[in-house]
Design a protein around this motif. Structure first.
Motif, short mmCIF file in Angstrom:
data_model
loop_
_atom_site.label_atom_id
_atom_site.label_comp_id
_atom_site.label_asym_id
_atom_site.label_seq_id
_atom_site.Cartn_x
_atom_site.Cartn_y
_atom_site.Cartn_z
N ALA A 75 0.67 -1.21 -0.24
CA ALA A 75 -0.08 0.17 0.08
C ALA A 75 0.74 1.30 -0.13
CB ALA A 75 -0.94 0.04 1.08
N VAL A 76 1.86 1.25 0.94
CA VAL A 76 2.84 2.52 0.90
C VAL A 76 3.50 2.46 -0.41
CG1 VAL A 76 4.81 3.28 2.00
CG2 VAL A 76 2.80 2.31 3.48
N GLY A 77 4.05 1.48 -0.91
CA GLY A 77 4.80 1.56 -2.17
C GLY A 77 4.00 2.34 -3.19
N ALA A 78 2.65 1.85 -3.39
CA ALA A 78 1.89 2.34 -4.42
C ALA A 78 1.59 3.68 -4.36
CB ALA A 78 0.45 1.59 -4.49
N VAL A 79 1.63 4.22 -2.89
CA VAL A 79 1.30 5.76 -2.61
C VAL A 79 2.66 6.41 -3.03
CG1 VAL A 79 0.85 7.45 -0.93
CG2 VAL A 79 -0.63 5.38 -1.07
N LEU A 80 3.68 5.90 -2.50
CA LEU A 80 4.97 6.55 -2.83
C LEU A 80 5.25 6.68 -4.39
CD1 LEU A 80 7.28 5.58 0.16
CD2 LEU A 80 5.77 7.67 -0.10
N ASP A 81 4.91 5.65 -5.08
CA ASP A 81 5.44 5.58 -6.64
C ASP A 81 4.51 6.57 -7.08
OD1 ASP A 81 7.05 3.27 -6.77
OD2 ASP A 81 5.57 2.05 -7.36
N VAL A 82 3.22 6.92 -6.87
CA VAL A 82 2.24 7.88 -7.55
C VAL A 82 2.80 9.22 -7.21
CG1 VAL A 82 0.22 8.83 -7.77
CG2 VAL A 82 0.47 6.22 -7.81
N GLU A 83 2.89 9.60 -5.83
CA GLU A 83 3.27 10.81 -5.37
C GLU A 83 4.54 11.10 -5.48
OE1 GLU A 83 0.95 12.92 -4.32
OE2 GLU A 83 -0.72 11.50 -4.22
N ASP A 84 5.47 10.07 -5.69
CA ASP A 84 6.94 10.33 -5.79
C ASP A 84 7.67 11.38 -5.25
OD1 ASP A 84 9.23 9.98 -7.45
OD2 ASP A 84 8.84 11.22 -8.94
N PRO A 85 7.64 11.49 -3.78
CA PRO A 85 8.35 12.43 -2.88
C PRO A 85 9.93 12.28 -2.84
CG PRO A 85 7.53 10.45 -1.54
CD PRO A 85 7.10 10.49 -2.82
N ILE A 86 10.38 11.02 -3.32
CA ILE A 86 11.88 10.85 -3.32
C ILE A 86 12.30 10.56 -4.74
CG2 ILE A 86 13.60 9.33 -2.59
CD1 ILE A 86 12.03 8.62 -0.16
N PRO A 87 13.03 11.45 -5.49
CA PRO A 87 13.76 11.31 -6.83
C PRO A 87 14.29 9.99 -6.92
CG PRO A 87 14.56 13.11 -5.91
CD PRO A 87 13.62 12.72 -5.02
N GLY A 88 14.36 9.25 -7.99
CA GLY A 88 15.32 8.16 -8.36
C GLY A 88 14.75 6.93 -7.57
N ASN A 89 15.49 5.88 -7.44
CA ASN A 89 15.56 4.66 -6.63
C ASN A 89 15.34 4.74 -5.10
OD1 ASN A 89 15.07 3.37 -9.12
ND2 ASN A 89 17.35 2.66 -8.93
N TRP A 90 14.38 3.99 -4.51
CA TRP A 90 14.55 4.02 -2.90
C TRP A 90 14.06 2.52 -2.41
CZ3 TRP A 90 9.51 2.50 -2.21
CH2 TRP A 90 8.57 3.11 -3.27
N THR A 91 14.33 2.48 -1.22
CA THR A 91 14.18 1.06 -0.69
C THR A 91 12.88 1.39 0.54
OG1 THR A 91 15.93 0.02 -1.13
CG2 THR A 91 14.73 -1.05 0.41
N LEU A 92 11.94 0.45 0.52
CA LEU A 92 10.99 0.67 1.42
C LEU A 92 10.80 -0.52 2.51
CD1 LEU A 92 8.28 1.79 2.64
CD2 LEU A 92 7.21 0.37 1.09
N GLU A 93 11.18 -0.45 3.76
CA GLU A 93 11.22 -1.20 5.08
C GLU A 93 9.89 -0.93 5.74
OE1 GLU A 93 16.04 -2.05 5.05
OE2 GLU A 93 14.94 -1.26 6.86
N VAL A 94 9.27 -2.04 5.96
CA VAL A 94 8.11 -1.99 6.98
C VAL A 94 8.46 -2.95 8.23
CG1 VAL A 94 5.56 -2.13 7.42
CG2 VAL A 94 6.61 -1.30 4.91
N SER A 95 8.11 -2.29 9.52
CA SER A 95 8.27 -3.21 10.69
C SER A 95 7.36 -2.82 11.76
CB SER A 95 9.73 -3.02 11.07
OG SER A 95 9.54 -1.85 12.10
N SER A 96 7.06 -3.78 12.65
CA SER A 96 6.21 -3.68 13.74
C SER A 96 6.95 -2.74 14.65
CB SER A 96 5.87 -5.20 14.56
OG SER A 96 7.14 -5.50 15.01
N ALA A 97 6.45 -2.17 15.96
CA ALA A 97 7.04 -1.17 16.77
C ALA A 97 8.11 -2.22 17.68
CB ALA A 97 6.22 -0.40 17.36
N GLY A 98 7.74 -3.48 17.94
CA GLY A 98 8.62 -4.42 18.97
C GLY A 98 7.97 -4.04 20.37
N ILE A 99 8.47 -4.78 21.26
CA ILE A 99 8.29 -4.66 22.62
C ILE A 99 8.80 -3.43 23.16
CG2 ILE A 99 8.49 -5.68 24.99
CD1 ILE A 99 8.31 -8.38 23.64
N ASP A 100 10.17 -3.21 23.00
CA ASP A 100 10.97 -2.16 23.63
C ASP A 100 10.75 -0.94 22.49
OD1 ASP A 100 12.63 -3.81 21.89
OD2 ASP A 100 14.21 -3.01 22.78
N ARG A 101 9.51 -0.62 22.07
CA ARG A 101 9.16 0.47 21.00
C ARG A 101 9.72 1.75 21.28
NH1 ARG A 101 3.49 0.00 20.04
NH2 ARG A 101 3.56 2.05 19.19
#
Length: 213
Positions: A75-101
């Motif tokens: 979902a985020v990748g699709a939005v960023l592809d369309v809105e293009d806030p970062i020129p060129g290539n980028w990598t997306l990482e998604v994670s949970s907050a974890g316990i010691d968040r």
């Protein structure tokens, strides 16, 4: 160009934040809310091929799974592809907050009142930049901690560089109770639980020519 990295408080009013991270947060927040998720933190790291790091929660308070991370990534990748806030290539990482968040929102400071945390501010408070103590809650004024000497301090969110829970047995027990996955009285080591609940994520590389218009 300097490396872009930021920790910031993301709450209801996105207009109070500045920079690329705030712009990305504002772009993706409506989509994630529609899917039943909340943003905990956004960071952009790197220069040549930046990494966009998204840390998220489920809105219902249940634990984030690998499948959730996959859904958020797409979902985020699709939005960023369309809105293009970062020129060129980028990598997306998604994670949970974890316990010691990290503690990034007023609701986080309220939710985890009574647990230990450490924090750092950009502008000294009472002559100090680094603090650790018991979380007492939070409001529009900032996050509140009770320090080891018994004194209390309010850390303004506008000046907060980072804040994070400290992993303790009490925090692990609370996470287990919230998740409802460990029967009462069943013992597990802190190491085992921390590993099982560690943030999971997926990476996504934007390919040349793959940008949607």
């Amino acid at each position: 160009m300097a490396v872009l990295a930021a920790f910031f408080v993301l709450d209801e009013d996105l207009s109070t934040h500045t920079g690329l991270e705030a712009r990305i947060a504002a772009l993706i927040a409506p989509t994630l809310v529609d899917l039943g998720y909340e943003i905990v933190r956004v960071a952009v790291l790197g220069r040549d091929v930046p990494t966009v790091q998204i840390m998220a929660d489920r809105a219902d308070g249940s634990q984030i799974t690998v499948d959730d991370c996959e859904q958020i990534s797409h979902a985020v990748g699709a939005v960023l592809d369309v809105e293009d806030p970062i020129p060129g290539n980028w990598t997306l990482e998604v994670s949970s907050a974890g316990i010691d968040r990290p503690l990034t929102r007023v609701k986080d400071w309220v939710r985890f009142a009574g647990h230990l945390a450490k924090a750092e501010v950009n502008i000294p408070v009472n002559g100090r930049r680094r603090f650790s103590g018991v979380v007492l809650g939070g409001d529009e004024a900032g996050g509140r901690l009770r320090l080891d000497d018994g004194s209390e301090v309010v850390l303004p969110f506008a000046d907060l560089r980072k804040a994070k829970l400290i992993l303790t047995d009490a925090l692990i027990d609370a996470a287990q109770r919230e998740a409802g996955v460990v029967p009462e009285g069943e013992a597990e080591t802190s190491e085992d639980v921390s590993s099982a609940a560690a943030p999971t994520g997926r990476s996504r590389q934007k390919k040349p020519g793959a940008r949607r218009h």
